[in-house]
Design a protein around this motif. Sequence first.
Motif, PDB file in Angstrom:
ATOM      1  N   THR A 182       0.875  -1.166   0.000  1.00 47.85           N
ATOM      2  CA  THR A 182       0.000   0.000   0.000  1.00 47.85           C
ATOM      3  C   THR A 182       0.918   1.223   0.000  1.00 47.85           C
ATOM      4  O   THR A 182       1.879   1.289   0.758  1.00 47.85           O
ATOM      5  CB  THR A 182      -0.923   0.044   1.233  1.00 47.85           C
ATOM      6  N   ASN A 240       1.089   5.592  -0.193  1.00 48.74           N
ATOM      7  CA  ASN A 240       0.402   6.874  -0.113  1.00 48.74           C
ATOM      8  C   ASN A 240       0.850   7.786  -1.246  1.00 48.74           C
ATOM      9  O   ASN A 240       1.956   7.641  -1.777  1.00 48.74           O
ATOM     10  CB  ASN A 240       0.703   7.559   1.223  1.00 48.74           C
ATOM     11  N   LYS A 275      -2.238  -1.229  -3.583  1.00 48.57           N
ATOM     12  CA  LYS A 275      -3.273  -0.209  -3.459  1.00 48.57           C
ATOM     13  C   LYS A 275      -2.653   1.163  -3.217  1.00 48.57           C
ATOM     14  O   LYS A 275      -1.671   1.286  -2.497  1.00 48.57           O
ATOM     15  CB  LYS A 275      -4.206  -0.555  -2.298  1.00 48.57           C
ATOM     16  N   ILE A 276      -3.269   2.182  -3.817  1.00 46.50           N
ATOM     17  CA  ILE A 276      -2.857   3.566  -3.599  1.00 46.50           C
ATOM     18  C   ILE A 276      -3.810   4.189  -2.588  1.00 46.50           C
ATOM     19  O   ILE A 276      -5.032   4.098  -2.741  1.00 46.50           O
ATOM     20  CB  ILE A 276      -2.896   4.377  -4.904  1.00 46.50           C
ATOM     21  N   LEU A 277      -3.234   4.826  -1.557  1.00 46.54           N
ATOM     22  CA  LEU A 277      -4.025   5.498  -0.534  1.00 46.54           C
ATOM     23  C   LEU A 277      -3.873   7.006  -0.686  1.00 46.54           C
ATOM     24  O   LEU A 277      -2.941   7.490  -1.328  1.00 46.54           O
ATOM     25  CB  LEU A 277      -3.579   5.040   0.854  1.00 46.54           C
ATOM     26  N   ALA A 278      -4.757   7.782  -0.067  1.00 46.57           N
ATOM     27  CA  ALA A 278      -4.879   9.210  -0.345  1.00 46.57           C
ATOM     28  C   ALA A 278      -4.057  10.141   0.535  1.00 46.57           C
ATOM     29  O   ALA A 278      -4.146  11.345   0.382  1.00 46.57           O
ATOM     30  CB  ALA A 278      -6.352   9.614  -0.251  1.00 46.57           C
ATOM     31  N   SER A 279      -3.246   9.649   1.410  1.00 44.69           N
ATOM     32  CA  SER A 279      -2.482  10.532   2.285  1.00 44.69           C
ATOM     33  C   SER A 279      -1.415  11.285   1.491  1.00 44.69           C
ATOM     34  O   SER A 279      -0.579  10.688   0.833  1.00 44.69           O
ATOM     35  CB  SER A 279      -1.828   9.716   3.395  1.00 44.69           C
ATOM     36  N   SER A 325      -2.216   0.888 -10.865  1.00 45.59           N
ATOM     37  CA  SER A 325      -2.221   0.008  -9.692  1.00 45.59           C
ATOM     38  C   SER A 325      -3.369  -0.979  -9.813  1.00 45.59           C
ATOM     39  O   SER A 325      -4.243  -0.834 -10.667  1.00 45.59           O
ATOM     40  CB  SER A 325      -2.362   0.811  -8.400  1.00 45.59           C
ATOM     41  N   GLU A 332      -5.556  -1.477  -7.348  1.00 45.90           N
ATOM     42  CA  GLU A 332      -6.702  -0.750  -6.822  1.00 45.90           C
ATOM     43  C   GLU A 332      -6.236   0.563  -6.204  1.00 45.90           C
ATOM     44  O   GLU A 332      -5.073   0.723  -5.864  1.00 45.90           O
ATOM     45  CB  GLU A 332      -7.506  -1.579  -5.811  1.00 45.90           C
ATOM     46  N   ALA A 333      -7.164   1.496  -6.086  1.00 48.42           N
ATOM     47  CA  ALA A 333      -6.881   2.798  -5.484  1.00 48.42           C
ATOM     48  C   ALA A 333      -8.132   3.270  -4.764  1.00 48.42           C
ATOM     49  O   ALA A 333      -9.247   3.012  -5.212  1.00 48.42           O
ATOM     50  CB  ALA A 333      -6.475   3.809  -6.541  1.00 48.42           C
ATOM     51  N   SER A 334      -7.921   3.949  -3.648  1.00 46.68           N
ATOM     52  CA  SER A 334      -9.075   4.476  -2.927  1.00 46.68           C
ATOM     53  C   SER A 334      -9.701   5.591  -3.756  1.00 46.68           C
ATOM     54  O   SER A 334      -9.037   6.241  -4.570  1.00 46.68           O
ATOM     55  CB  SER A 334      -8.652   4.999  -1.551  1.00 46.68           C
ATOM     56  N   ALA A 384      -7.963   8.831  -3.251  1.00 49.40           N
ATOM     57  CA  ALA A 384      -6.689   8.941  -3.967  1.00 49.40           C
ATOM     58  C   ALA A 384      -6.934   9.312  -5.432  1.00 49.40           C
ATOM     59  O   ALA A 384      -6.229  10.156  -5.988  1.00 49.40           O
ATOM     60  CB  ALA A 384      -5.913   7.633  -3.875  1.00 49.40           C
TER      61      ALA A 384
END
Length: 120
Positions: A46, A48, A67-71, A82, A84-86, A89
Amino acid sequence: MRETKTTNPQLIELIKVLRKTSREQNAPIWLDVADYLAKTRSNRITVNLSNINRHTEKADVVVVPGKILASGTLNHQITVASFEASTAAKTKLEPSKSTYITIQELLEKNPKGSKVKIIR
């Protein structure tokens, strides 16, 4: 002890396609991505947006085998692929005019994997 493995049919198919393309195109980057994706969910990567921003430059093409997160934020334009991504994000990619695509789409556009970075 019982062996754990992926049961997601889309992920299993993606791993097969990545390994096949790696052999056919002599592109070891896709084999590395397939190996990262084959790990259990708790061991999958994961990343950011702040980490992606720190390790990329303008117009880079990067792949995140997880997974890509939005921070964090992006302050330059890149193409990110990727598994998956939020949704947050994906929304944060828009102000920098960055593009989000799936690994499958990147594989179709660039089967050799040239000038693609793996962010982990």
